[in-house]
Design an enzyme around this catalytic site. Structure first.
Site, PDB file in Angstrom:
ATOM      1  N   ASP A 185      65.793  61.094  42.924  1.00 55.31           N
ATOM      2  CA  ASP A 185      66.036  59.645  42.955  1.00 55.31           C
ATOM      3  C   ASP A 185      64.752  58.957  43.415  1.00 55.31           C
ATOM      4  OD1 ASP A 185      68.725  57.585  43.415  1.00 55.31           O
ATOM      5  OD2 ASP A 185      66.803  57.020  44.326  1.00 55.31           O
ATOM      6  N   ASN A 244      61.151  46.712  40.985  1.00 54.29           N
ATOM      7  CA  ASN A 244      61.675  45.640  40.125  1.00 54.29           C
ATOM      8  C   ASN A 244      61.434  44.279  40.763  1.00 54.29           C
ATOM      9  OD1 ASN A 244      62.715  47.086  37.969  1.00 54.29           O
ATOM     10  ND2 ASN A 244      64.701  47.409  38.951  1.00 54.29           N
ATOM     11  N   GLU A 304      67.880  55.274  38.210  1.00 61.80           N
ATOM     12  CA  GLU A 304      66.574  55.841  38.571  1.00 61.80           C
ATOM     13  C   GLU A 304      66.769  57.238  39.141  1.00 61.80           C
ATOM     14  OE1 GLU A 304      68.473  55.081  41.323  1.00 61.80           O
ATOM     15  OE2 GLU A 304      66.748  54.675  42.627  1.00 61.80           O
TER      16      GLU A 304
HETATM   17  P1  GH3 Z   1      66.472  54.355  47.610  1.00 57.69           P
HETATM   18  O1  GH3 Z   1      65.137  54.770  48.072  1.00 57.69           O
HETATM   19  O2  GH3 Z   1      67.478  54.408  48.708  1.00 57.69           O
HETATM   20  O3  GH3 Z   1      66.940  55.144  46.433  1.00 57.69           O
HETATM   21  O4  GH3 Z   1      66.361  52.836  47.182  1.00 57.69           O
HETATM   22  P2  GH3 Z   1      66.371  52.238  45.741  1.00 57.69           P
HETATM   23  O5  GH3 Z   1      65.868  50.836  45.821  1.00 57.69           O
HETATM   24  O6  GH3 Z   1      65.648  53.119  44.828  1.00 57.69           O
HETATM   25  O7  GH3 Z   1      67.897  52.328  45.348  1.00 57.69           O
HETATM   26  P3  GH3 Z   1      68.929  51.244  44.911  1.00 57.69           P
HETATM   27  O8  GH3 Z   1      70.147  52.030  44.494  1.00 57.69           O
HETATM   28  O9  GH3 Z   1      69.132  50.193  45.981  1.00 57.69           O
HETATM   29  O10 GH3 Z   1      68.296  50.536  43.676  1.00 57.69           O
HETATM   30  C1  GH3 Z   1      68.135  51.158  42.450  1.00 57.69           C
HETATM   31  C2  GH3 Z   1      67.555  50.153  41.523  1.00 57.69           C
HETATM   32  O11 GH3 Z   1      67.258  50.722  40.238  1.00 57.69           O
HETATM   33  C3  GH3 Z   1      68.480  48.995  41.233  1.00 57.69           C
HETATM   34  C4  GH3 Z   1      68.486  48.861  39.740  1.00 57.69           C
HETATM   35  O12 GH3 Z   1      68.280  47.525  39.355  1.00 57.69           O
HETATM   36  C5  GH3 Z   1      67.313  49.685  39.304  1.00 57.69           C
HETATM   37  N1  GH3 Z   1      67.473  50.212  37.974  1.00 57.69           N
HETATM   38  C6  GH3 Z   1      68.454  51.011  37.501  1.00 57.69           C
HETATM   39  N2  GH3 Z   1      68.268  51.265  36.191  1.00 57.69           N
HETATM   40  C7  GH3 Z   1      67.136  50.616  35.814  1.00 57.69           C
HETATM   41  C8  GH3 Z   1      66.421  50.511  34.581  1.00 57.69           C
HETATM   42  O13 GH3 Z   1      66.788  51.055  33.540  1.00 57.69           O
HETATM   43  N3  GH3 Z   1      65.287  49.765  34.584  1.00 57.69           N
HETATM   44  C9  GH3 Z   1      64.844  49.132  35.710  1.00 57.69           C
HETATM   45  N4  GH3 Z   1      63.733  48.434  35.632  1.00 57.69           N
HETATM   46  N5  GH3 Z   1      65.506  49.210  36.859  1.00 57.69           N
HETATM   47  C10 GH3 Z   1      66.631  49.957  36.939  1.00 57.69           C
HETATM   48 MG    MG Z   2      66.421  55.098  44.454  1.00 52.04          MG
HETATM   49 MG    MG Z   3      69.775  55.589  42.959  1.00 49.41          MG
END
Ligand code: GH3
Ligand code: MG
Ligand code: MG
Length: 322
Positions: free
Chosen positions: A177, A185, A220
């Site tokens: 992850d 983002n 992610e």
């Molecule tokens: P952590 O270290 O605890 O994993 O924090 P994090 O910010 O990585 O985790 P969190 O679950 O809070 O956020 C994951 C983010 O990933 C939120 C979501 O908008 C983004 N995301 C998910 N799929 C995609 C994608 O296909 N493209 C983009 N650009 N962002 C994505």
């Molecule tokens: Mg993450």
């Molecule tokens: Mg995640």
């Protein structure tokens, strides 16, 4: 388009070759049936072939039969060139798998239109194959990162687990992850986030072995399947991916971005009881441990066998007096 011609007669071969070249075809030449068969079995062999019926060693008819036995893809369209014009002969030729025939000496105009029909079939089949390939890609790959998608990597894990069970080998399962990805983002925009996901997948893919597999499991998150890896080698491979991912900044926008990820791993050990789901749950648990312990690290947790069922002794019951 490439055409293979096979004819043992030098004169007839040269005439055919010159005619086809004049029409813009690339020509591959064989002097007898055996050479034709050998050329037709090579990779990137022509998909159109004009075979003389009577040739020493192997006749055009026999070449036809051998080619049809293999059901190769893409299809080879075969035109038999023959001085035979008896109806029975032609039926025999078509029965052997020829698509069409032309009698010798050939009429240029007739050859041209028969080749056009052959080309149409070859082109249609090429379109069909590429449409099938595109569908397969859509069904199995993640459209953003071009890695395996969630359902494919899950099925692949199940297949590897059954194979490992048969062969008594371990399988490493790693959940990855990206760290603080939301802030990528937030700070650089969603498109930069997408580019980071692609580049992260590419970097991890570049470090694993040929028979390992990586798939996008969620936003992610990536699932990595490591056939034959015990705890130590799963840890080592995950460490390699972690270092590769974070070793240099990603220059995907005007600002370079630092990317790290946390890795949770577990191992399916032969003889223990597990399912794909329980392994993923355990790898997830290890991943959250890695997050809690500060991120950008690898944690491995062993899968526990369920406790043996307790043996409960039945109290002796007195027979009930009637
Ligand atoms: P952590 O270290 O605890 O994993 O924090 P994090 O910010 O990585 O985790 P969190 O679950 O809070 O956020 C994951 C983010 O990933 C939120 C979501 O908008 C983004 N995301 C998910 N799929 C995609 C994608 O296909 N493209 C983009 N650009 N962002 C994505
Ligand atoms: Mg993450
Ligand atoms: Mg995640």
């Amino acid at each position: 388009m490439k055409i293979l011609i096979a004819d043992d007669s030098v004169v007839s071969r040269h005439l055919l070759e010159a005619t086809l070249k004049k029409w813009g075809y690339a020509v591959v030449v064989a002097c007898d049936g055996l050479e034709a068969l050998e050329l037709m079995q090579r990779e990137n062999a022509p998909n159109l072939a004009i075979l003389d019926w009577m040739m020493p060693g192997m006749t055009g008819l026999e070449v036809c039969e051998r080619i049809r036995q293999r059901a190769r893809e893409p299809y080879t369209y075969i035109l038999l060139l023959t001085s035979k014009s008896q109806k029975e002969d032609l039926i025999e030729g078509m029965d052997a798998g020829a698509d069409d025939y032309i009698t010798k000496p050939f009429d240029q105009h007739e050859l041209q239109v028969r080749l056009r029909a052959g080309r149409r079939l070859v082109d249609l089949q090429a379109e069909l194959l590429s449409a099938r390939e595109a569908l397969r890609e859509q069904a199995t790959k993640d459209s953003l990162t071009h890695q395996w998608n969630r359902s494919y990597i899950f099925d692949l894990l199940c297949r590897e687990l059954s194979r490992a069970e048969r062969e008594c080998k371990p399988v490493g399962v790693v959940m990855v992850d990206l760290d603080h990805f939301k802030s990528v983002n937030d700070n650089h925009g969603h498109f930069a986030g997408d580019a980071v996901l692609c580049e992260s997948a590419r970097r991890m893919q570049s470090t694993i072995r040929q028979y390992d597999a990586i798939g996008r499991y969620g936003g992610e998150e990536f699932l990595v399947v490591l056939p034959g890896c015990d705890e130590q080698s799963s840890f080592n491979l995950a460490e390699r991916m972690r270092k590769q991912l974070s070793q240099s900044q990603m220059s995907l926008t005007e600002n370079a971005i630092n990317v790290t990820a946390s890795f949770g791993a577990t191992v399916a050990v032969p003889g223990q009881v597990w399912t794909a789901e329980s392994l993923i749950r355990k790898a997830d648990e290890a991943l959250y441990l890695a997050k809690r312990l500060g991120r950008n690290r690898v944690e491995v947790l062993p899968i526990e066998s369920p406790p043996a069922p307790a043996i409960v002794s039945q109290p002796e019951t007195e027979p009930v007096a009637q």
